[in-house]
Design a protein around this motif. Sequence first.
Motif: not given
Length: 438
Positions: A181-192, A220-224
Amino acid sequence: MENIDNIYEQLDKELSMNGADNLREIRRGALEKFRRTGIPTTRHEEWKYTRVSSLFNKQLNLPVSGADLPFTREDLDALRLPGQAEANELVFINGLYSAAFSVIRSSGIEIVPLAIAAENEYAPIVKAHLGHSSKYHEDGLHALNTAWLRDGAFVSVKKSAVPEHPLYIINIADARKQHQFLQPRCLIHLAARAVLQVIDNNITIGNVDCLTSQVVEAVVEEAAFLEYYKLQHDAPNSSIVSTTHIRHVGKSNSHVVTISLDGKLVRNNLNIVLDAEHCESHMYGLYMPKGDDHIDNHTLVDNVKPHCFSNELYKGVMSDRSTGVFNGKIFVRQQAQKTNAYQSNKNILLSPEASVNTKPQLEIFADDVKCSHGCTIGQLDEDGIFYLRSRGISEDMARSLLLHGFATDILEQIKPLALRNYMEELINHRLELKEYEY
């Protein structure tokens, strides 16, 4: 259910023993939510056609952080997709982020463990956006992933960065010895003004049953611009519940393609939150279950701010005794005037035993919008088959060619050429078009 109680007790014990950290509060809150709600059943409206509770009848094992795994880099080399060898790789093994197997080949991208990102210069981003998807998912399965996010990953794409290589997210399940029972977690941040291509792939090795509950949140930030491709072509003993949550917090664009071909049970939750003016999102999906497979696509577009545009097209081909589900929702908040939102779902049934349940929905609280939705369910066009047969093409080949044409609208939305060619080969093999040359 005893197995679920054991999972709760294991996580409760872990949270009680470990020292303080910045993720403890969100993890503890999620665990309490899991205790209250439990695993969703068909009595939950959002899970009416998808039964996941039966997957917990077996003794599922939660992976242990730091445990030795019989997995080598040579094993990874054998599992790579075309074009992946030169790309950036974010690797999860048994649901745990593996820094040893992950590699960054492009400038402007950084990957750090989620627990570390919550304490360094990325802490404000993590605090503001981690767990935002829980506002749209009240079920215990999603809460359980948050309670387990100890070994997640944080991806940062720097301001104005345009990486020369895509980012491959590889979720590898080692099901050679025991139920997982697997639970991968990811947070992705795209700057401007950042740009990122993501290719998300799940791979199961071994023949033991495996359940993966995956959550990927993207900001997803400004203009990304974010391109996200999800490929599901896994083993018949693999089941996955996958949540992709994309939040636009500045004027920005996203392009999402989900291809679901194989898996015992597949549930995809795609959330697009347009939380800034003049955002644009395009969503495409193709699902082709066979045998007894079950593929469920739930999509949600939340128009929070005005002047946003979204376009959605999902297509399904159900054969044998398989089941398809599509539930698409478009929310238009009261302040989201001048919204343009379109949604379409088209399905073909190839067998009298195959079925599909489709439910497009609109909830509009603004009065100056353009929104439409629709769905179709049918069989192959007999006139088209007759036309091709009159040109000397066999009936089986005629059906395959029509199905390929039906799927082409989605395949053309895959922009990385190597991935598109690979998907073409998989579809051609499924449709037995080996002799047909393009």
